[in-house]
Design an enzyme around this catalytic site. Structure first.
Site, PDB file in Angstrom:
ATOM      1  N   ILE A  10       0.812  -1.222   0.000  1.00 51.36           N
ATOM      2  CA  ILE A  10       0.000   0.000   0.000  1.00 51.36           C
ATOM      3  C   ILE A  10       0.842   1.267   0.000  1.00 51.36           C
ATOM      4  CG2 ILE A  10      -2.017  -1.071   1.062  1.00 51.36           C
ATOM      5  CD1 ILE A  10      -1.116   0.040   3.749  1.00 51.36           C
ATOM      6  N   GLY A  11       2.176   1.126   0.062  1.00 55.36           N
ATOM      7  CA  GLY A  11       3.017   2.306   0.049  1.00 55.36           C
ATOM      8  C   GLY A  11       4.469   1.943  -0.123  1.00 55.36           C
ATOM      9  N   GLY A  13       8.573   3.979   0.116  1.00 54.50           N
ATOM     10  CA  GLY A  13       9.395   5.156   0.307  1.00 54.50           C
ATOM     11  C   GLY A  13      10.852   4.844   0.018  1.00 54.50           C
ATOM     12  N   ALA A  14      11.714   5.803   0.328  1.00 56.30           N
ATOM     13  CA  ALA A  14      13.131   5.645   0.032  1.00 56.30           C
ATOM     14  C   ALA A  14      13.752   4.486   0.791  1.00 56.30           C
ATOM     15  CB  ALA A  14      13.867   6.947   0.365  1.00 56.30           C
ATOM     16  N   PHE A  15      13.230   4.191   1.983  1.00 58.64           N
ATOM     17  CA  PHE A  15      13.877   3.201   2.835  1.00 58.64           C
ATOM     18  C   PHE A  15      13.031   1.960   3.101  1.00 58.64           C
ATOM     19  CE2 PHE A  15      15.785   7.300   4.207  1.00 58.64           C
ATOM     20  CZ  PHE A  15      17.047   7.072   3.659  1.00 58.64           C
ATOM     21  N   GLY A  16      11.911   1.827   2.427  1.00 60.49           N
ATOM     22  CA  GLY A  16      11.126   0.631   2.691  1.00 60.49           C
ATOM     23  C   GLY A  16       9.754   0.670   2.067  1.00 60.49           C
ATOM     24  N   LYS A  17       8.934  -0.279   2.457  1.00 58.86           N
ATOM     25  CA  LYS A  17       7.599  -0.434   1.902  1.00 58.86           C
ATOM     26  C   LYS A  17       6.588  -0.648   3.026  1.00 58.86           C
ATOM     27  CE  LYS A  17       9.474  -2.630  -2.262  1.00 58.86           C
ATOM     28  NZ  LYS A  17       9.463  -3.828  -3.135  1.00 58.86           N
ATOM     29  N   LYS A  35       5.133  -1.862   8.241  1.00 52.56           N
ATOM     30  CA  LYS A  35       6.174  -1.081   7.578  1.00 52.56           C
ATOM     31  C   LYS A  35       7.455  -1.914   7.572  1.00 52.56           C
ATOM     32  CE  LYS A  35       5.081   3.812   8.417  1.00 52.56           C
ATOM     33  NZ  LYS A  35       5.615   5.053   9.046  1.00 52.56           N
ATOM     34  N   ASP A 128       5.006  17.091  11.551  1.00 48.34           N
ATOM     35  CA  ASP A 128       4.605  16.872  10.158  1.00 48.34           C
ATOM     36  C   ASP A 128       3.097  16.644  10.076  1.00 48.34           C
ATOM     37  OD1 ASP A 128       5.094  16.787   7.444  1.00 48.34           O
ATOM     38  OD2 ASP A 128       5.548  14.647   7.413  1.00 48.34           O
TER      39      ASP A 128
END
Length: 267
Positions: A10-11, A13-17, A35, A128
């Site tokens: 479902i997602g 990023g630079a360092f993982g899924k 994650k 954030d």
């Protein structure tokens, strides 16, 4: 991880899924999010930030914060609650220009305030807050704060942080001007979320980062439609005070108390 069955990714990023998974041994629906973070790609500082996220998540127990279940080290896995309603940004986009009712706006806003109070009471800045980091469950009725990847633990409630982080549209004047900031920087971002719920767009926009920063530092934004109450529009003006005085903060407290909203957001 043998206890979980992967449903889908479902997602990423630079360092993982991030994966939607099903707990093979869990009761009920059994769905949660895992994650998968690749520590090998990270610097020592980034690895420490990931471990800090796990520590922060483990401290958060509140109905308006995405729940943390467990973590596994080695290759870092973080298991957390699955929010089936998606994030607030997607919900806003689904409106296709049709405004939310004031009742719906205030319902979500109060829940976000309660989640933020839980964080701030534990001397943590989220840093954030944005619609992408607010998640919905229960058919979109319940709002939960999530994604503590750049949250910071405070040594005390008035410690000032100086690192420039966050999403540009939600940055506070303190960060833009490299001034010290504390809990109030989350409050500015909270105001940006409230404005977005009312208008379905960001309060501060620009063709360049410099132009955007200029608008934020002046606190200039297009007014909210008069279809929303005077009190709601007044609340926004107070949340967007670039340098709020003690007197103005007192006025905001009274307004929130009148609405039965948590007055912690005013400090």
């Amino acid at each position: 991880m043998n206890s979980y069955e992967i449903v889908r990714q479902i997602g990423e990023g630079a360092f993982g899924k991030a994966f939607l998974v099903r707990d093979k041994h869990g009761g009920g629906d059994g769905r949660c999010v895992v994650k998968h973070i690749n520590l090998a790609k990270m610097s020592a500082r980034e690895r420490e930030a990931s471990r800090k996220e796990v520590m922060l998540l483990s401290k958060m127990k509140h109905p308006n914060i995405v729940a943390f279940f467990r973590s596994f080290q080695g290759v870092l896995y973080i298991v957390m609650e699955y929010c089936d309603g998606g994030d607030l940004m997607k919900r806003i986009n689904m409106q296709r220009g049709v405004p939310f009712t004031e009742e719906q706006v205030l319902d979500w806003f109060v829940q976000i305030c309660l989640g933020l109070k839980h964080i701030h009471d534990r001397k943590i800045l989220h840093r954030d807050i944005k619609t992408q980091n607010i998640f919905l469950t229960s058919g979109g009725m319940k709002a939960k704060l999530g994604d503590f990847g750049i949250a910071r633990m405070l040594n005390n409630t008035m410690e000032l942080a100086r690192t420039c982080v966050g999403t540009p549209y939600y940055l506070s004047p303190e960060i833009c001007e490299s001034r010290p900031y504390n809990n109030k920087t989350d409050i500015w971002s909270l105001g940006c979320v409230l404005y977005e719920l009312c208008t379905l767009r960001h309060p501060f926009e620009g063709s360049s980062l410099r132009q955007l920063v200029g608008k934020i530092c002046r606190g200039r934004y297009n007014p909210v439609s008069s279809c929303y109450s005077y009190d709601l529009r007044l609340l926004l003006t107070q949340l967007f005070k670039v340098r709020a005085s003690h007197g103005l903060l007192q006025e905001m407290r009274q307004l929130l108390i009148g609405w039965c909203l948590p007055d912690h957001i005013l400090y």
